[in-house]
Design an enzyme around this catalytic site. Sequence first.
Site, PDB file in Angstrom:
ATOM      1  N   ASN A 186       0.834  -1.201   0.000  1.00  6.74           N
ATOM      2  CA  ASN A 186       0.000   0.000   0.000  1.00  6.74           C
ATOM      3  C   ASN A 186       0.874   1.259   0.000  1.00  6.74           C
ATOM      4  OD1 ASN A 186      -2.316   1.985   1.014  1.00  6.74           O
ATOM      5  ND2 ASN A 186      -3.246   0.136   0.200  1.00  6.74           N
ATOM      6  N   ARG A 187       0.317   2.398   0.448  1.00  7.88           N
ATOM      7  CA  ARG A 187       0.960   3.678   0.225  1.00  7.88           C
ATOM      8  C   ARG A 187       1.729   4.182   1.443  1.00  7.88           C
ATOM      9  NH1 ARG A 187      -3.737   3.242  -2.526  1.00  7.88           N
ATOM     10  NH2 ARG A 187      -3.439   3.527  -4.767  1.00  7.88           N
TER      11      ARG A 187
ATOM     12  N   HIS B  31      -1.669  -9.589  -3.758  1.00  9.09           N
ATOM     13  CA  HIS B  31      -2.436  -8.630  -4.554  1.00  9.09           C
ATOM     14  C   HIS B  31      -3.138  -9.360  -5.705  1.00  9.09           C
ATOM     15  CE1 HIS B  31      -3.336  -4.925  -6.769  1.00  9.09           C
ATOM     16  NE2 HIS B  31      -3.118  -4.303  -5.639  1.00  9.09           N
TER      17      HIS B  31
ATOM     18  N   ASP C 160     -11.770   1.367  -2.834  1.00  9.34           N
ATOM     19  CA  ASP C 160     -10.336   1.083  -2.777  1.00  9.34           C
ATOM     20  C   ASP C 160      -9.986   1.411  -1.337  1.00  9.34           C
ATOM     21  OD1 ASP C 160      -7.748   0.468  -3.198  1.00  9.34           O
ATOM     22  OD2 ASP C 160      -7.416   1.858  -4.859  1.00  9.34           O
TER      23      ASP C 160
ATOM     24  N   GLU D 220      -7.003  -7.732  -0.312  1.00  6.73           N
ATOM     25  CA  GLU D 220      -5.661  -7.865   0.248  1.00  6.73           C
ATOM     26  C   GLU D 220      -5.719  -8.036   1.756  1.00  6.73           C
ATOM     27  OE1 GLU D 220      -3.191  -4.474  -1.670  1.00  6.73           O
ATOM     28  OE2 GLU D 220      -5.267  -4.239  -2.297  1.00  6.73           O
TER      29      GLU D 220
END
Length: 412
Positions: free
Chosen positions: A100-101, A199, A280, A360
Amino acid sequence: MLSFNLFTAVLVATAVAQSYHDPNGDNSTTLGPNAEGKYEISAKGIRGLFIPYGASITNLFVNDSHGIERDIVLGFDNATHYEVDRFHPHLGGVPGRYANRIKNSSFVIDGTEYHVTPNENNNNDTLHGGPDGWDFRNFTVVAHTKDSITFSIVDPDGKEGFPGEVVSYITYTMSENTWHMKMVAFATTKKTPIMLSSHTYWNLDGFQNNETATALNHTLYMPYSGQRIGTDGILIPNGTILPNEQYGVNDFWSAPKQIGANWTSPDLEGNCGTNCTGYDTCYLVNRAQNGPYDWRTSGPVATLASPWSGIQVDIFTDQEAFQVYSCGGQNGTLPIKSTQGFTDGSRPRVVEQFGCVVMEVEDWIDAINQPEWQRNKKHIFGPGDDPYVLQASYVFSVNPTAAMSPIQQGVR
Ligand SMILES: *[C@@H]1O[C@H](CO)[C@@H](O)[C@H](O)[C@H]1NC(C)=O
Ligand SMILES: *[C@@H]1O[C@H](CO)[C@@H](O)[C@H](O)[C@H]1NC(C)=O
Ligand SMILES: *[C@@H]1O[C@H](CO)[C@@H](O)[C@H](O)[C@H]1NC(C)=O
Ligand SMILES: *[C@@H]1O[C@H](CO)[C@@H](O)[C@H](O)[C@H]1NC(C)=O
Ligand SMILES: *[C@@H]1O[C@H](CO)[C@@H](O)[C@H](O)[C@H]1NC(C)=O
Ligand SMILES: *[C@@H]1O[C@H](CO)[C@@H](O)[C@H](O)[C@H]1NC(C)=O
Ligand SMILES: *[C@@H]1O[C@H](CO)[C@@H](O)[C@H](O)[C@H]1NC(C)=O
Ligand SMILES: *[C@@H]1O[C@H](CO)[C@@H](O)[C@H](O)[C@H]1NC(C)=O
Ligand SMILES: *[C@@H]1O[C@H](CO)[C@@H](O)[C@H](O)[C@H]1NC(C)=O
Ligand SMILES: *[C@@H]1O[C@H](CO)[C@@H](O)[C@H](O)[C@H]1NC(C)=O
Ligand SMILES: *[C@@H]1O[C@H](CO)[C@@H](O)[C@H](O)[C@H]1NC(C)=O
Ligand SMILES: *[C@@H]1O[C@H](CO)[C@@H](O)[C@H](O)[C@H]1NC(C)=O
């Protein structure tokens, strides 16, 4: 410290590999890739193909309620093509070393600020470990039997800006109707963030539902997910934990709901970032309030089912968050495989927008930049610490479908 941890890593990896080895006592050893460069593992009712690139799943075959085999994950036919198509959207791989971010592509450990390589939103953040994250690299196959495969990767100190070396082992195993995964990672030299996931893109109809090209009819149920992580317009957590109000667009906990059930609700606009309609979203998995639990037996954190094929997957995991992405970014350019879709020309052989759903298993995203969540022990790992561990089991079953005849019911 270094040698101790490498030694531990090897010991544990060996144990991981051995515990799945030789289920039938025939001392089966490395089986190797097939002609397409893929490694097959299988058990009764399930067959999967995997490649070293990203330790990715490329195909997953299960039979539907009519006894027809469906390939229910996205991937490429050609194992070599993954590396050529650098724009592939993390198809079936293991994002790492930090899934992820990462906000502003930076984080602080023990007062030291680290900067990692940005790769998203005009370089405002780092997604899935950076431009050369784990799912863009070849893992090594360290064990392969007919029902299990173990991949390893050594991620060097400083790669993509991350501090210290990380050594990881990814084991996938099949048992009857079930895909198991176990991911272990060791920080061998310095403290560093680690968060992994799988993923995988799902379409439980194998893109062969003749009535819709989307997965919006799939039903999703996340009984422990009454909350989600609040994010800004580019999906970076802003520190808030939000309620998924009952009957709201993010309510998948009070009852199973079709992913597309609220598609016309204005609340869904912007729900997956600026100008994005859909999901998302990182849903929290809250289970400890009901007392001690065993993730293997206390019920799935998520269930996805298609009313068309009748295929259902129940996901059991030790992880405490669950990301759902409804494939709004797909635009009809990514090809499906020869094992999927229609060959009679009735529909383009591509993934349409909302044609899939990514799920995920993971921990709370970007917790390294939200110290007040107090989750450092699950995100920062150093030499001598317990390893990072992720476990999950995806259990498949079939439900009766309206179109199924009694004879067909007898198939399984
Ligand atoms: C498997 O290997 C072990 C250890 O080498 C050996 O003792 C055993 O006889 C082997 N079993 C078979 C079925 O070959
Ligand atoms: C689906 O059913 C067929 C016929 O029984 C069988 O040969 C095949 O192995 C099954 N597929 C899987 C993935 O189990
Ligand atoms: C597989 O992909 C590679 C890279 O794109 C290409 O060179 C090769 O010809 C492809 N093989 C087949 C059988 O399509
Ligand atoms: C983002 O990182 C840059 C350095 O890459 C730093 O100068 C800036 O202060 C950071 N911004 C925020 C909001 O943390
Ligand atoms: C990214 O950062 C730049 C400046 O560094 C800024 O202009 C831009 O608005 C930011 N956001 C996005 C989504 O690109
Ligand atoms: C990854 O593996 C593929 C297939 O074996 C090979 O063609 C490619 O050169 C490898 N890439 C790297 C970066 O090692
Ligand atoms: C889809 O296939 C089923 C079974 O063959 C058929 O009854 C139905 O009419 C088809 N639907 C469409 C839209 O073609
Ligand atoms: C999708 O679900 C809707 C109800 O939400 C139903 O009317 C429709 O027939 C379903 N279509 C398929 C292809 O399953
Ligand atoms: C954080 O994001 C959520 C979701 O977009 C929003 O509702 C909330 O107001 C934001 N909070 C802050 C402090 O930015
Ligand atoms: C979302 O869909 C469910 C199921 O159809 C419905 O009960 C609920 O009212 C909808 N919520 C919104 C905000 O549209
Ligand atoms: C969002 O959509 C509006 C209206 O189409 C447009 O003006 C705006 O530039 C879009 N913003 C982003 C970040 O794409
Ligand atoms: C579709 O998406 C791909 C991958 O994100 C992108 O490269 C391409 O430009 C997009 N095409 C269109 C027509 O939007």
